[in-house]
Design a protein around this motif. Sequence first.
Motif, PDB file in Angstrom:
ATOM      1  N   ASP A   1      -2.992   3.261  -7.552  1.00 51.02           N
ATOM      2  CA  ASP A   1      -2.301   2.300  -6.704  1.00 51.02           C
ATOM      3  C   ASP A   1      -2.681   2.405  -5.238  1.00 51.02           C
ATOM      4  O   ASP A   1      -2.194   1.637  -4.411  1.00 51.02           O
ATOM      5  CB  ASP A   1      -0.779   2.465  -6.844  1.00 51.02           C
ATOM      6  CG  ASP A   1      -0.292   3.825  -6.336  1.00 51.02           C
ATOM      7  OD1 ASP A   1      -1.140   4.686  -5.996  1.00 51.02           O
ATOM      8  OD2 ASP A   1       0.935   4.016  -6.292  1.00 51.02           O
TER       9      ASP A   1
ATOM     10  N   TRP B   1       0.367  -6.171 -12.439  1.00 54.15           N
ATOM     11  CA  TRP B   1      -0.992  -6.715 -12.386  1.00 54.15           C
ATOM     12  C   TRP B   1      -2.003  -5.663 -12.836  1.00 54.15           C
ATOM     13  O   TRP B   1      -2.888  -5.933 -13.647  1.00 54.15           O
ATOM     14  CB  TRP B   1      -1.310  -7.180 -10.968  1.00 54.15           C
ATOM     15  CG  TRP B   1      -2.704  -7.706 -10.821  1.00 54.15           C
ATOM     16  CD1 TRP B   1      -3.827  -7.001 -10.509  1.00 54.15           C
ATOM     17  CD2 TRP B   1      -3.131  -9.058 -11.045  1.00 54.15           C
ATOM     18  NE1 TRP B   1      -4.928  -7.818 -10.500  1.00 54.15           N
ATOM     19  CE2 TRP B   1      -4.531  -9.082 -10.823  1.00 54.15           C
ATOM     20  CE3 TRP B   1      -2.472 -10.242 -11.399  1.00 54.15           C
ATOM     21  CZ2 TRP B   1      -5.276 -10.253 -10.941  1.00 54.15           C
ATOM     22  CZ3 TRP B   1      -3.219 -11.404 -11.510  1.00 54.15           C
ATOM     23  CH2 TRP B   1      -4.602 -11.409 -11.285  1.00 54.15           C
TER      24      TRP B   1
ATOM     25  N   SER C   1      -1.308   0.685  -1.511  1.00 56.77           N
ATOM     26  CA  SER C   1      -0.065   1.307  -1.066  1.00 56.77           C
ATOM     27  C   SER C   1      -0.244   2.179   0.164  1.00 56.77           C
ATOM     28  O   SER C   1       0.693   2.374   0.937  1.00 56.77           O
ATOM     29  CB  SER C   1       0.529   2.147  -2.205  1.00 56.77           C
ATOM     30  OG  SER C   1      -0.369   3.185  -2.577  1.00 56.77           O
TER      31      SER C   1
ATOM     32  N   ASP D   1      -4.955  -1.131  -7.961  1.00 55.35           N
ATOM     33  CA  ASP D   1      -4.108  -2.222  -7.472  1.00 55.35           C
ATOM     34  C   ASP D   1      -2.711  -1.663  -7.248  1.00 55.35           C
ATOM     35  O   ASP D   1      -2.245  -0.827  -8.031  1.00 55.35           O
ATOM     36  CB  ASP D   1      -4.066  -3.363  -8.497  1.00 55.35           C
ATOM     37  CG  ASP D   1      -3.530  -4.659  -7.903  1.00 55.35           C
ATOM     38  OD1 ASP D   1      -2.335  -4.690  -7.511  1.00 55.35           O
ATOM     39  OD2 ASP D   1      -4.296  -5.625  -7.826  1.00 55.35           O
ATOM     40  N   ASP D   2      -2.041  -2.109  -6.180  1.00 58.33           N
ATOM     41  CA  ASP D   2      -0.726  -1.540  -5.877  1.00 58.33           C
ATOM     42  C   ASP D   2       0.417  -2.241  -6.605  1.00 58.33           C
ATOM     43  O   ASP D   2       1.571  -1.840  -6.474  1.00 58.33           O
ATOM     44  CB  ASP D   2      -0.459  -1.539  -4.366  1.00 58.33           C
ATOM     45  CG  ASP D   2      -0.375  -2.936  -3.778  1.00 58.33           C
ATOM     46  OD1 ASP D   2      -0.937  -3.870  -4.380  1.00 58.33           O
ATOM     47  OD2 ASP D   2       0.232  -3.096  -2.704  1.00 58.33           O
ATOM     48  N   HIS D   3       0.113  -3.289  -7.387  1.00 54.78           N
ATOM     49  CA  HIS D   3       1.145  -3.972  -8.162  1.00 54.78           C
ATOM     50  C   HIS D   3       1.072  -3.500  -9.615  1.00 54.78           C
ATOM     51  O   HIS D   3       0.101  -3.827 -10.327  1.00 54.78           O
ATOM     52  CB  HIS D   3       0.975  -5.489  -8.099  1.00 54.78           C
ATOM     53  CG  HIS D   3       1.290  -6.063  -6.754  1.00 54.78           C
ATOM     54  ND1 HIS D   3       0.333  -6.252  -5.781  1.00 54.78           N
ATOM     55  CD2 HIS D   3       2.471  -6.460  -6.216  1.00 54.78           C
ATOM     56  CE1 HIS D   3       0.897  -6.763  -4.702  1.00 54.78           C
ATOM     57  NE2 HIS D   3       2.195  -6.892  -4.935  1.00 54.78           N
TER      58      HIS D   3
END
Length: 209
Positions: free
Chosen positions: A29, A9, A53, A4-6
């Motif tokens: 990411d 999270w 990303s 996940d890129d956050h």
Amino acid sequence: MVVDDHPMWREGVARDLGDRGYRVVATADGVGAATRRATATTPDVVLMDMELSDGTGATATAAVLAASPRSRVLVLSASAERDDVLDAVKAGASGYLVKSASIEELVDALEATLRGEAVFTPGLAGLVLGEYRRMAAAPPAQQKPGATLTERETEVLRLVAKGLSAKQIATRLTVSHRTVENHVQATLRKLHLANRVELTRYAIEQGLD
């Protein structure tokens, strides 16, 4: 592995899963990082976001599965858009959840993914099956040479195509859950298919739904 890129999270999901006894072997990411870490760690399940990303979750799914063929990918995304769902499945994802799912729903989905089941947020399963039926409107694919299924394997395949879980099939046929899984795995081997999503598509193409 959690992709996940956050950062908040990503780390939050990893922490929640760790608290529930899962071993998170890596986080990433983007497509490049996910591919490298999948190669190094060969995770059982990859939780995959669709917005990364350096690319899409579909691209990352295909790359991760090429690097670690035994891994299974479960998408966990904010998007429930038709194209995102279908792109993920076509890339090899075993299931698709939206991020509004609870941690309990996520854990249930993880366990089902580990068993080789296809898992979708309610409503998305119908979307995927509908797309496969549309694709199957073309001339049906020829059965692969040497793919001769037993009567019971064909019966299990038909129930898989109807969207039943392994437990539901076991109840319907009055056999054990393990027996159903054995039939599913044997069918996958005979048909040279990778997962239940491809198995469902095959069954629909053959008119078994």
